[in-house]
Design an enzyme around this catalytic site. Structure first.
Site, PDB file in Angstrom:
ATOM      1  N   ALA A  13       2.116   8.318 -12.862  1.00 56.39           N
ATOM      2  CA  ALA A  13       3.314   9.288 -13.511  1.00 56.39           C
ATOM      3  C   ALA A  13       4.153   9.910 -12.281  1.00 56.39           C
ATOM      4  O   ALA A  13       5.024  10.761 -12.672  1.00 56.39           O
ATOM      5  CB  ALA A  13       2.544  10.308 -14.637  1.00 56.39           C
ATOM      6  N   GLY A  17       6.199   5.884  -8.895  1.00 56.35           N
ATOM      7  CA  GLY A  17       5.705   5.258 -10.120  1.00 56.35           C
ATOM      8  C   GLY A  17       6.886   5.091 -10.964  1.00 56.35           C
ATOM      9  O   GLY A  17       7.089   3.944 -11.664  1.00 56.35           O
ATOM     10  N   ARG A  94      -0.095  17.062   0.763  1.00 54.84           N
ATOM     11  CA  ARG A  94      -0.424  18.190   1.638  1.00 54.84           C
ATOM     12  C   ARG A  94       0.035  19.485   0.845  1.00 54.84           C
ATOM     13  O   ARG A  94       1.159  19.625   0.514  1.00 54.84           O
ATOM     14  CB  ARG A  94       0.119  17.987   2.919  1.00 54.84           C
ATOM     15  CG  ARG A  94      -0.424  19.168   3.753  1.00 54.84           C
ATOM     16  CD  ARG A  94       0.378  19.228   5.338  1.00 54.84           C
ATOM     17  NE  ARG A  94       0.355  17.840   5.960  1.00 54.84           N
ATOM     18  CZ  ARG A  94      -0.214  17.772   7.153  1.00 54.84           C
ATOM     19  NH1 ARG A  94      -0.680  18.875   7.958  1.00 54.84           N
ATOM     20  NH2 ARG A  94      -0.285  16.578   7.785  1.00 54.84           N
ATOM     21  N   GLN A 114     -11.803   4.679  -5.575  1.00 59.46           N
ATOM     22  CA  GLN A 114     -11.030   3.686  -5.799  1.00 59.46           C
ATOM     23  C   GLN A 114     -11.494   2.351  -5.172  1.00 59.46           C
ATOM     24  O   GLN A 114     -11.536   1.355  -5.880  1.00 59.46           O
ATOM     25  CB  GLN A 114      -9.604   3.960  -5.797  1.00 59.46           C
ATOM     26  CG  GLN A 114      -9.177   5.265  -6.447  1.00 59.46           C
ATOM     27  CD  GLN A 114      -7.595   5.380  -6.686  1.00 59.46           C
ATOM     28  OE1 GLN A 114      -6.937   4.932  -5.795  1.00 59.46           O
ATOM     29  NE2 GLN A 114      -7.314   6.412  -7.279  1.00 59.46           N
ATOM     30  N   VAL A 131      -0.124   2.719  -0.769  1.00 56.60           N
ATOM     31  CA  VAL A 131       1.057   3.283  -0.566  1.00 56.60           C
ATOM     32  C   VAL A 131       1.001   5.000  -0.354  1.00 56.60           C
ATOM     33  O   VAL A 131       1.548   5.417   0.449  1.00 56.60           O
ATOM     34  CB  VAL A 131       2.136   3.301  -1.807  1.00 56.60           C
ATOM     35  CG1 VAL A 131       3.350   4.164  -1.400  1.00 56.60           C
ATOM     36  CG2 VAL A 131       2.489   1.798  -1.834  1.00 56.60           C
ATOM     37  N   GLY A 132       0.138   5.255  -0.881  1.00 54.56           N
ATOM     38  CA  GLY A 132      -0.391   6.670  -0.828  1.00 54.56           C
ATOM     39  C   GLY A 132      -0.604   7.374   0.717  1.00 54.56           C
ATOM     40  O   GLY A 132      -1.488   6.587   1.270  1.00 54.56           O
ATOM     41  N   ASN A 133      -0.368   8.277   1.073  1.00 54.92           N
ATOM     42  CA  ASN A 133      -0.773   8.546   2.449  1.00 54.92           C
ATOM     43  C   ASN A 133      -1.955   9.442   2.795  1.00 54.92           C
ATOM     44  O   ASN A 133      -2.021  10.040   1.843  1.00 54.92           O
ATOM     45  CB  ASN A 133       0.682   9.409   3.077  1.00 54.92           C
ATOM     46  CG  ASN A 133       1.725   8.606   3.632  1.00 54.92           C
ATOM     47  OD1 ASN A 133       1.587   7.566   4.144  1.00 54.92           O
ATOM     48  ND2 ASN A 133       3.000   8.936   3.124  1.00 54.92           N
ATOM     49  N   ASP A 161       9.264   1.049   6.559  1.00 58.16           N
ATOM     50  CA  ASP A 161       9.581   1.648   7.968  1.00 58.16           C
ATOM     51  C   ASP A 161      10.536   0.127   8.277  1.00 58.16           C
ATOM     52  O   ASP A 161      11.440   0.339   9.049  1.00 58.16           O
ATOM     53  CB  ASP A 161       8.398   1.573   8.580  1.00 58.16           C
ATOM     54  CG  ASP A 161       7.579   2.849   7.981  1.00 58.16           C
ATOM     55  OD1 ASP A 161       8.034   3.797   7.882  1.00 58.16           O
ATOM     56  OD2 ASP A 161       6.454   2.641   7.766  1.00 58.16           O
ATOM     57  N   HIS A 189       1.697   3.755   9.479  1.00 55.14           N
ATOM     58  CA  HIS A 189       2.761   4.336   8.872  1.00 55.14           C
ATOM     59  C   HIS A 189       2.971   5.802   9.146  1.00 55.14           C
ATOM     60  O   HIS A 189       2.337   6.621   8.437  1.00 55.14           O
ATOM     61  CB  HIS A 189       2.742   3.983   7.144  1.00 55.14           C
ATOM     62  CG  HIS A 189       3.832   4.935   6.485  1.00 55.14           C
ATOM     63  ND1 HIS A 189       5.100   4.912   6.635  1.00 55.14           N
ATOM     64  CD2 HIS A 189       3.654   6.044   5.699  1.00 55.14           C
ATOM     65  CE1 HIS A 189       5.825   5.453   5.782  1.00 55.14           C
ATOM     66  NE2 HIS A 189       4.839   6.173   5.304  1.00 55.14           N
TER      67      HIS A 189
HETATM   68  P1  NAX Z   1       4.001  12.269  -6.598  1.00 55.78           P
HETATM   69  O1  NAX Z   1       3.334  13.395  -6.246  1.00 55.78           O
HETATM   70  O2  NAX Z   1       5.113  12.219  -7.316  1.00 55.78           O
HETATM   71  O3  NAX Z   1       3.138  11.233  -7.437  1.00 55.78           O
HETATM   72  C1  NAX Z   1       1.851  11.053  -7.194  1.00 55.78           C
HETATM   73  C2  NAX Z   1       1.145  10.760  -8.172  1.00 55.78           C
HETATM   74  O4  NAX Z   1      -0.267  10.260  -8.013  1.00 55.78           O
HETATM   75  C3  NAX Z   1       0.908  12.209  -9.274  1.00 55.78           C
HETATM   76  O5  NAX Z   1       1.291  11.858 -10.604  1.00 55.78           O
HETATM   77  C4  NAX Z   1      -0.662  12.407  -9.148  1.00 55.78           C
HETATM   78  O6  NAX Z   1      -1.034  13.038 -10.324  1.00 55.78           O
HETATM   79  C5  NAX Z   1      -1.149  11.206  -9.026  1.00 55.78           C
HETATM   80  N1  NAX Z   1      -2.465  11.168  -8.293  1.00 55.78           N
HETATM   81  C6  NAX Z   1      -2.880  11.838  -7.351  1.00 55.78           C
HETATM   82  N2  NAX Z   1      -4.280  11.517  -7.143  1.00 55.78           N
HETATM   83  C7  NAX Z   1      -4.716  10.540  -7.870  1.00 55.78           C
HETATM   84  C8  NAX Z   1      -5.748   9.689  -8.185  1.00 55.78           C
HETATM   85  N3  NAX Z   1      -6.806   9.994  -7.730  1.00 55.78           N
HETATM   86  N4  NAX Z   1      -5.792   8.839  -8.957  1.00 55.78           N
HETATM   87  C9  NAX Z   1      -4.443   8.273  -9.952  1.00 55.78           C
HETATM   88  N5  NAX Z   1      -3.434   8.931  -9.797  1.00 55.78           N
HETATM   89  C10 NAX Z   1      -3.370  10.204  -8.892  1.00 55.78           C
HETATM   90  O7  NAX Z   1       4.371  11.383  -5.143  1.00 55.78           O
HETATM   91  P2  NAX Z   1       5.102  10.277  -4.866  1.00 55.78           P
HETATM   92  O8  NAX Z   1       6.567  10.787  -4.309  1.00 55.78           O
HETATM   93  O9  NAX Z   1       5.131   9.206  -6.036  1.00 55.78           O
HETATM   94  O10 NAX Z   1       4.302   9.684  -3.624  1.00 55.78           O
HETATM   95  C11 NAX Z   1       3.020   9.037  -3.569  1.00 55.78           C
HETATM   96  C12 NAX Z   1       2.578   8.728  -2.499  1.00 55.78           C
HETATM   97  O11 NAX Z   1       3.408   7.781  -1.592  1.00 55.78           O
HETATM   98  C13 NAX Z   1       2.207   9.861  -1.592  1.00 55.78           C
HETATM   99  O12 NAX Z   1       1.146   9.990  -0.893  1.00 55.78           O
HETATM  100  C14 NAX Z   1       3.271   9.662  -0.394  1.00 55.78           C
HETATM  101  O13 NAX Z   1       3.222  10.526   0.882  1.00 55.78           O
HETATM  102  C15 NAX Z   1       3.368   8.288  -0.334  1.00 55.78           C
HETATM  103  N6  NAX Z   1       4.433   7.555   0.275  1.00 55.78           N
HETATM  104  C16 NAX Z   1       4.178   6.301   1.224  1.00 55.78           C
HETATM  105  C17 NAX Z   1       5.388   5.999   1.741  1.00 55.78           C
HETATM  106  C18 NAX Z   1       4.826   4.667   2.709  1.00 55.78           C
HETATM  107  O14 NAX Z   1       5.811   4.235   3.214  1.00 55.78           O
HETATM  108  N7  NAX Z   1       3.790   4.292   3.042  1.00 55.78           N
HETATM  109  C19 NAX Z   1       6.649   6.301   1.613  1.00 55.78           C
HETATM  110  C20 NAX Z   1       6.964   7.085   0.423  1.00 55.78           C
HETATM  111  C21 NAX Z   1       5.766   7.954   0.080  1.00 55.78           C
HETATM  112  O15 NAX Z   1       6.061   9.190   0.862  1.00 55.78           O
END
Ligand code: NAX
Length: 328
Positions: A13, A17, A94, A114, A131-133, A161, A189
């Protein structure tokens, strides 16, 4: 007709996503002849689950011909069941006053849970992209939490990147991106990554020779690519989402369908190549054939490149050290 493949997406969400799911359902990830089932994970929080329902309503309203099903989950044990592909996008951002160490720990907890769930219920061939940082370290944690799955199934996203570097180079030499080959981004990254065009060619000719400007490389190119994420936040007010989703699609599509001998960048567990300690999730140049990636070998690492690689490696090893106590 092909049997559907199951694609699990966490953080479904969220911002990324919202740019990602519609493209997966449209066939951009696995091919225009490959039906997909989406298994979407969000946190149990009522607001997040409600938002996820809303996204699913919109997915339904697209009536995608390739979409064979979509389910909402708050438990990774059901979300990852039989998953062929798992896109781990959700992470803890953060918050105010949060130290880097707190961020690492909060995410370590998520990716331990996970990783264990993937280990227990996913397909034994599951292809995992984090993907998540902090993406590399999160991938490392998930991999270490899944001892029954092959380590090579766990990867981190360096493709954004890579694509950023590709686009900067194409603009610099006024050539289409499609003409450029043999580019890579080494390392983490993070702003310490090392985008490297020393081996790149454009229409078969050396990009380094065409640019012929080491000052541009050091003072413009490297900082522009390294700080691109921050520049997007500054301009847009929120972090990159559509380009991140696009890079995730590129990464997994190339991993599943192959690269026809072309180089791409993937964050993968090191096999010791280029002196990177085994299992460190590191950005490497790879080619992919039959669903298996292979590190491009034998590239010369000059003194400047070695310095840059050491720097990004040092950061990764520090991140790993910071979560060691959580890995048992
Ligand atoms: P958002 O905050 O819009 O969405 C993240 C979603 O993840 C939220 O809806 C939250 O409820 C959900 N979430 C959190 N913990 C969870 C869990 N344990 N299980 C399931 N869902 C969970 O962030 P968004 O802009 O979509 O970015 C997501 C991640 O991608 C961030 O960590 C961000 O830093 C990272 N990125 C990584 C990039 C890369 O190149 N590797 C680039 C883009 C982005 O910055």
């Amino acid at each position: 007709a092909k049997a559907p493949m199951r694609v699990a997406v966490t953080g479904a969400a969220g911002q990324i996503g919202y740019s990602l799911l519609f493209r997966i359902a449209n066939g951009d990830l696995l091919g225009k002849d490959q039906p997909v089932i989406l298994q979407l994970l969000e946190i149990a929080d009522e607001k997040a689950q409600k938002a996820l329902k809303g996204v699913i309503m919109e997915i339904d309203d697209c009536a995608f011909p390739l979409l064979a099903g979509v389910t909402a989950h708050s438990d990774p044990m059901t979300a990852f069941k039989d998953a062929d592909v798992a896109l781990l996008v959700g992470a803890r951002p953060r918050g105010p006053g949060m130290e880097r160490k707190d961020l690492l720990e909060a995410n370590a907890q998520i990716f331990t849970v996970q990783g264990k769930a993937l280990d227990a219920v996913a397909s034994r061939n599951v292809k995992v992209l984090v993907v998540g940082n902090p993406a590399n370290t999160n991938a490392y944690i998930a991999m270490k939490s899944a001892p029954n799955l092959p380590a090579k199934n766990f990867t981190a996203m360096l493709r954004l990147d890579h694509n950023r570097a590709l686009s900067q180079i194409a603009a610099k030499i006024s050539k289409p991106v499609t003409s450029i080959e043999k580019l890579t981004v080494w390392g983490n990254h993070s702003p310490t990554m090392y985008p490297d065009y020393r081996f790149s060619t454009a229409d078969g000719k050396s990009v380094k020779e065409a640019i012929n400007d080491e000052v541009w490389n050091k003072d413009v190119f490297l900082p522009t690519v390294g700080k691109r994420g921050a520049a997007i936040i500054d301009a847009r007010g929120v972090s990159s989402a559509a380009s991140a989703a696009n890079a995730a699609i590129d990464h997994v599509r190339d991993w599943v369908l192959g690269t026809n001998g072309k180089w791409v960048t993937m964050g993968i567990p090191s096999d010791g190549s280029y002196g990177i300690p085994k299992d460190t999730i590191f950005g490497f140049p790879v080619t992919v054939e039959n669903g298996e990636y292979k590190i491009v070998q034998g590239l010369e690492i000059d003194a400047f490149s070695q310095e840059r690689i050491n720097l990004t490696l040092k950061e990764l090893l520090e991140e790993r050290e910071g979560v060691k106590h959580l890995l048992g």
